[in-house]
Design an enzyme around this catalytic site. Sequence first.
Site, short mmCIF file in Angstrom:
data_model
loop_
_atom_site.label_atom_id
_atom_site.label_comp_id
_atom_site.label_asym_id
_atom_site.label_seq_id
_atom_site.Cartn_x
_atom_site.Cartn_y
_atom_site.Cartn_z
N ASN A 14 2.78 -6.27 -3.36
CA ASN A 14 3.12 -6.92 -4.62
C ASN A 14 4.51 -7.55 -4.56
O ASN A 14 4.74 -8.63 -5.10
CB ASN A 14 3.02 -5.95 -5.79
CG ASN A 14 1.60 -5.79 -6.27
OD1 ASN A 14 1.03 -6.69 -6.89
ND2 ASN A 14 0.98 -4.67 -5.95
N HIS A 110 -0.16 -1.90 -12.90
CA HIS A 110 -1.02 -0.73 -12.71
C HIS A 110 -2.41 -1.22 -12.30
O HIS A 110 -2.95 -2.15 -12.91
CB HIS A 110 -1.09 0.09 -14.00
CG HIS A 110 -1.91 1.32 -13.82
ND1 HIS A 110 -1.45 2.44 -13.16
CD2 HIS A 110 -3.19 1.59 -14.17
CE1 HIS A 110 -2.41 3.34 -13.11
NE2 HIS A 110 -3.47 2.86 -13.72
N ASP A 151 2.51 4.56 -18.27
CA ASP A 151 1.52 3.48 -18.45
C ASP A 151 1.23 3.21 -19.93
O ASP A 151 0.16 2.70 -20.27
CB ASP A 151 0.21 3.79 -17.70
CG ASP A 151 0.42 3.89 -16.20
OD1 ASP A 151 1.27 3.16 -15.66
OD2 ASP A 151 -0.26 4.71 -15.56
N GLU A 181 -3.82 -8.29 -8.98
CA GLU A 181 -2.40 -7.90 -8.95
C GLU A 181 -1.47 -9.00 -8.44
O GLU A 181 -0.45 -9.29 -9.05
CB GLU A 181 -2.21 -6.66 -8.08
CG GLU A 181 -2.89 -5.43 -8.64
CD GLU A 181 -2.53 -4.18 -7.86
OE1 GLU A 181 -1.36 -3.96 -7.57
OE2 GLU A 181 -3.46 -3.40 -7.56
C1 GAR Z 1 -0.56 -1.28 -6.11
O1 GAR Z 1 -1.96 -1.27 -6.15
C2 GAR Z 1 0.01 -0.95 -7.48
O2 GAR Z 1 -0.73 -1.50 -8.53
C3 GAR Z 1 -0.09 0.55 -7.47
O3 GAR Z 1 0.31 0.93 -6.17
C4 GAR Z 1 -0.03 -0.12 -5.25
C5 GAR Z 1 1.19 -0.51 -4.47
O4 GAR Z 1 0.88 -1.43 -3.45
N1 GAR Z 1 0.73 1.13 -8.50
C6 GAR Z 1 0.39 2.23 -9.16
O5 GAR Z 1 -0.60 2.88 -8.92
C7 GAR Z 1 1.37 2.64 -10.24
N2 GAR Z 1 0.79 3.61 -11.13
P1 GAR Z 1 2.00 -2.33 -2.79
O6 GAR Z 1 3.15 -1.40 -2.36
O7 GAR Z 1 1.31 -2.94 -1.60
O8 GAR Z 1 2.45 -3.36 -3.79
#
Ligand code: GAR
Length: 202
Positions: A14, A110, A151, A181
């Site tokens: 992200n 999220h 959240d 996302e």
């Molecule tokens: C993502 O899917 C984000 O939405 C989630 O962790 C992942 C991180 O991926 N966040 C949560 O679950 C927060 N409650 P990334 O490090 O590759 O962006």
Amino acid sequence: MIKIAVLVSGGGTNLQALIDAQKAGAFPNGEIVLVMASNQKAYALERAKNAGIESVVVSRKSFADPADYDRVVVETLQSRGIELVVLAGFLSILGKPVIDAYPGRILNIHPSLIPSFCGAGFYGLRVHQAALDYGVKVTGATVHLVNEIPDGGRILLQKAVDVLPDDTPETLQRRVMEQAEWKLLPQAVAMLCEQLEQEKKS
Ligand code: GAR
């Protein structure tokens, strides 16, 4: 220009979506100036380095007193003049002092359609496992403001994504990232930067 900090804990896809959006000119009113990681091993730190963005590691575990952790987080952000904080896969919980220092200025992504599969204990693959266990046919992602309820802050953007019959938590996670996302987060950041910049001028 709104100075943005992105807080990360893991792979940082992200964060990468935000960096790519910035390079493509998607943030005329903002600039990512800091990446803060909750642990030294986060690959997101590599992404920050490659993009030439300053990074710091502030780990909750290294503070005996949570109040000290919150104080250092606020000091680190304020010393760089940060005005908008983006939680992008950030897995530490921020305390009240941090939330109070940035009212309406902390965003989180999220990986579900809140209020489903969210709150304490729902993060990363666990969220997708829970969606599969429940048997929902549609899931998605949500960008929301951060308040003291996990959240629980105001929803800014949501996007639905289909669950397919053979999905595993991993395949579902990937589809939610690709279809929701990585699009929603840059969109929300651009929106909030524009709003904050307008507020500054008025
Ligand atoms: C993502 O899917 C984000 O939405 C989630 O962790 C992942 C991180 O991926 N966040 C949560 O679950 C927060 N409650 P990334 O490090 O590759 O962006």
